[in-house]
Write a protein that holds these residues in place. Structure first.
Motif, PDB file in Angstrom:
ATOM      1  N   ARG A 130       0.926   7.077 -10.179  1.00  0.00           N
ATOM      2  CA  ARG A 130       1.074   8.426 -10.729  1.00  0.00           C
ATOM      3  C   ARG A 130       2.058   8.469 -11.894  1.00  0.00           C
ATOM      4  NH1 ARG A 130      -2.642  11.831  -7.798  1.00  0.00           N
ATOM      5  NH2 ARG A 130      -2.395  11.393  -5.601  1.00  0.00           N
ATOM      6  N   ASP A 150      -6.210  12.289  -2.329  1.00  0.00           N
ATOM      7  CA  ASP A 150      -6.358  11.857  -3.726  1.00  0.00           C
ATOM      8  C   ASP A 150      -5.700  10.496  -3.946  1.00  0.00           C
ATOM      9  OD1 ASP A 150      -7.166  12.427  -6.501  1.00  0.00           O
ATOM     10  OD2 ASP A 150      -5.009  12.468  -6.885  1.00  0.00           O
ATOM     11  N   SER A 151      -4.507  10.296  -3.368  1.00  0.00           N
ATOM     12  CA  SER A 151      -3.832   8.998  -3.501  1.00  0.00           C
ATOM     13  C   SER A 151      -4.680   7.876  -2.917  1.00  0.00           C
ATOM     14  CB  SER A 151      -2.483   9.023  -2.761  1.00  0.00           C
ATOM     15  OG  SER A 151      -1.603   9.942  -3.360  1.00  0.00           O
ATOM     16  N   ARG A 190      -7.869   7.071  -5.047  1.00  0.00           N
ATOM     17  CA  ARG A 190      -7.527   6.270  -6.232  1.00  0.00           C
ATOM     18  C   ARG A 190      -7.421   4.798  -5.925  1.00  0.00           C
ATOM     19  NH1 ARG A 190      -3.976   9.587 -10.297  1.00  0.00           N
ATOM     20  NH2 ARG A 190      -3.652   7.629 -11.330  1.00  0.00           N
ATOM     21  N   SER A 191      -7.044   4.481  -4.679  1.00  0.00           N
ATOM     22  CA  SER A 191      -6.652   3.098  -4.367  1.00  0.00           C
ATOM     23  C   SER A 191      -7.671   2.322  -3.551  1.00  0.00           C
ATOM     24  CB  SER A 191      -5.310   3.097  -3.616  1.00  0.00           C
ATOM     25  OG  SER A 191      -4.266   3.520  -4.462  1.00  0.00           O
ATOM     26  N   LYS A 250       2.281   2.153  -3.485  1.00  0.00           N
ATOM     27  CA  LYS A 250       1.427   2.083  -4.674  1.00  0.00           C
ATOM     28  C   LYS A 250       1.138   3.435  -5.319  1.00  0.00           C
ATOM     29  CE  LYS A 250      -3.019   0.157  -6.220  1.00  0.00           C
ATOM     30  NZ  LYS A 250      -3.706   1.388  -6.610  1.00  0.00           N
ATOM     31  N   PRO A 251       0.821   4.503  -4.544  1.00  0.00           N
ATOM     32  CA  PRO A 251       0.461   5.762  -5.213  1.00  0.00           C
ATOM     33  C   PRO A 251       1.527   6.277  -6.178  1.00  0.00           C
ATOM     34  CG  PRO A 251      -0.260   5.840  -2.938  1.00  0.00           C
ATOM     35  CD  PRO A 251       0.563   4.584  -3.084  1.00  0.00           C
ATOM     36  N   ILE A 292      -4.833  18.968  -8.999  1.00  0.00           N
ATOM     37  CA  ILE A 292      -4.028  17.935  -8.338  1.00  0.00           C
ATOM     38  C   ILE A 292      -4.213  16.610  -9.059  1.00  0.00           C
ATOM     39  CG2 ILE A 292      -3.887  16.508  -6.251  1.00  0.00           C
ATOM     40  CD1 ILE A 292      -4.483  19.025  -4.637  1.00  0.00           C
ATOM     41  N   LYS A 304       0.799  -1.235   0.000  1.00  0.00           N
ATOM     42  CA  LYS A 304       0.000   0.000   0.000  1.00  0.00           C
ATOM     43  C   LYS A 304       0.831   1.285   0.000  1.00  0.00           C
ATOM     44  CE  LYS A 304      -4.318  -1.780   1.914  1.00  0.00           C
ATOM     45  NZ  LYS A 304      -5.419  -1.495   2.861  1.00  0.00           N
ATOM     46  N   TYR A 323      -1.999   4.367   2.085  1.00  0.00           N
ATOM     47  CA  TYR A 323      -1.702   4.964   0.772  1.00  0.00           C
ATOM     48  C   TYR A 323      -1.282   6.422   0.913  1.00  0.00           C
ATOM     49  CZ  TYR A 323      -4.155   0.863  -1.042  1.00  0.00           C
ATOM     50  OH  TYR A 323      -4.562  -0.419  -1.320  1.00  0.00           O
ATOM     51  N   TRP A 349      -0.627  16.243 -10.784  1.00  0.00           N
ATOM     52  CA  TRP A 349       0.324  15.758  -9.791  1.00  0.00           C
ATOM     53  C   TRP A 349       1.234  14.683 -10.397  1.00  0.00           C
ATOM     54  CZ3 TRP A 349       2.552  17.603  -5.818  1.00  0.00           C
ATOM     55  CH2 TRP A 349       3.219  16.783  -4.890  1.00  0.00           C
ATOM     56  N   THR A 371      -0.913  19.359   0.757  1.00  0.00           N
ATOM     57  CA  THR A 371      -0.387  18.008   0.981  1.00  0.00           C
ATOM     58  C   THR A 371      -1.503  17.061   1.424  1.00  0.00           C
ATOM     59  OG1 THR A 371       1.707  19.013   1.655  1.00  0.00           O
ATOM     60  CG2 THR A 371       1.371  16.691   2.218  1.00  0.00           C
ATOM     61  N   LEU A 421      -4.585  17.259   0.601  1.00  0.00           N
ATOM     62  CA  LEU A 421      -5.413  16.939  -0.566  1.00  0.00           C
ATOM     63  C   LEU A 421      -4.737  15.889  -1.453  1.00  0.00           C
ATOM     64  CD1 LEU A 421      -6.787  20.461  -1.569  1.00  0.00           C
ATOM     65  CD2 LEU A 421      -7.923  18.658  -0.255  1.00  0.00           C
ATOM     66  N   VAL A 422      -3.419  15.986  -1.616  1.00  0.00           N
ATOM     67  CA  VAL A 422      -2.708  14.954  -2.385  1.00  0.00           C
ATOM     68  C   VAL A 422      -2.834  13.604  -1.681  1.00  0.00           C
ATOM     69  CG1 VAL A 422      -0.456  14.199  -3.237  1.00  0.00           C
ATOM     70  CG2 VAL A 422      -1.070  16.610  -3.382  1.00  0.00           C
TER      71      VAL A 422
END
Lengths: 246, 246
Positions: free
Chosen positions: A160, B180-181, B184-185, A155-156, B221, A152, B153, B225, B174, B176-177
């Motif tokens: 990306r 977002d990661s 996605r997962s 993975k990001p 982002i 985990k 993640y 990103w 940061t 928010l990133v």
């Protein structure tokens, strides 16, 4: 635990694995989890392992023995990578001692999972995840990487960056960042890191290295990746209240 | 699942939470997990929740009722943030129905975990993770962020960037990133995202916004990103075989 990642891009394959094996927090050792099999000009394979160490050592010893003995089915006899995955799955299953249902072994698993990648002459390179049941799935353009173990944290960065057209060396750098993120967060994943690259149609291990904490490339990632990310975050758009007011 | 992250930097506090609640893959809803309590000039608090939704809704309703009824112990009566954490822990424990040991509820947990952050006039801001048992741990200079839910993640980006002297808005970017990661997962973490900032000594919610997929900051982002990271990977040192040969 363990963390291994295999990446398939147009230019070839990348394999990266940690080397920590632990039975508990105070029983920690270093074992190679990335193994290569080279038959230059004919075929090249790399296998990464996660799970029970006795199982994976037995499976790898049997795979090597079959080659040495020129057994009817061995790594040199297959014309297709999917047949190699099938063969390795069978060796894996036979190397897992069946402890299920025996109360004295409750909670002990002899299972293991492998990542197989490589190229057979006449085919394009490919990569498979071989499960404890012996079945396997391939990497694909939509899923160009495979992970085993503690997957985990790392993975990001793969999601990306990795695309089919990512350069082979950039894919390798991404794998190292992914390993570094995981090593920071899970004590059961540890240095050194084994790295191997197979460039398409080389039909050998193109490059191979072991990276320790003081290997320049790795120490730079460890020291400077934070700064690069900080700069990247700072270039994201401003919040509405940060913008100049009329 | 859920993903909430709270960050403490010198300039203040950041709170970011997803809004997806699910009982199963086909029973998915949107619920707010970031709740704010403002007493301008006196105190300000934000609470984020993960776990059983009935428990967290009951706990938050009781916290609000205690304020409305001017109960002997309510959010407006405490002089120290650690006392607020203690009080919220007690409300949380009393809101968790004890189902342990009742066979008809086997596998059903009413537990929840909260992140509490804020500032009481006369103190510096602070942040606590309040566990299902009612006990709490504080963020610290060495651990300047707290996460609940699907935390893996989104953890590496926080480890790489967040320091005590990170600017408040950069900490929010940061977060928010990191969200977002995770989105996605993990399908059980979903948009929109709630974001709140408490600047030190403002003693109110300084900024608050809900970000959806098409909110410009978030869509940037999500879209860019990857490109920023790809550029950053490409600036890492070359492998030995990439360097010009003598």
């Amino acid at each position: 635990m363990t963390y291994c990642v295999g990446i398939e891009v147009d230019e070839g394959l990348v394999f990266a694995a940690d080397t920590r094996t632990n039975a508990s927090l105070d029983d920690v050792r270093v074992y190679r989890k990335l193994h290569v099999f080279e038959y230059p000009g004919q075929a090249v394979f790399a296998v990464m392992s996660a799970g029970n160490l006795a199982t994976t050592q037995l499976a790898l010893a049997r795979i090597q023995r079959d080659v040495d003995d020129a057994a009817p089915r061995n790594l040199r006899t297959f014309r297709h990578l999917f047949e190699v995955a099938e063969y390795i799955g069978q060796v894996l299953v036979s190397s897992q001692v069946d402890t299920a249902g025996r109360p004295e072994f409750e909670g002990i698993s002899t299972q293991a999972t492998l990542i197989l990648g490589g190229q057979v002459a006449g085919e394009r390179p490919g990569m498979y995840m071989v499960y404890p049941l012996g079945n396997a799935i391939a990497s694909s353009p939509e899923t160009p990487y495979l992970q085993v173990g503690e997957s985990k944290y790392g993975k990001p960065i793969l999601d990306r960056i990795i695309r089919a057209d990512t350069r082979l060396e950039d894919a390798a750098r991404t794998a190292l960042v992914s390993l570094d993120s995981t090593i920071r967060s899970n004590l059961s994943v540890g240095m050194p890191i084994d790295l191997a690259l197979i460039r398409r149609d080389d039909l050998r291990i193109t490059e191979r290295m072991r990276l320790d904490a003081d290997t320049p490339l790795y120490s730079d990632i460890h020291a400077n990746w934070s700064r690069k990310l900080t700069e990247a975050v700072h270039t994201l758009p401003r919040f509405p209240w940060e913008l100049p007011q009329d």
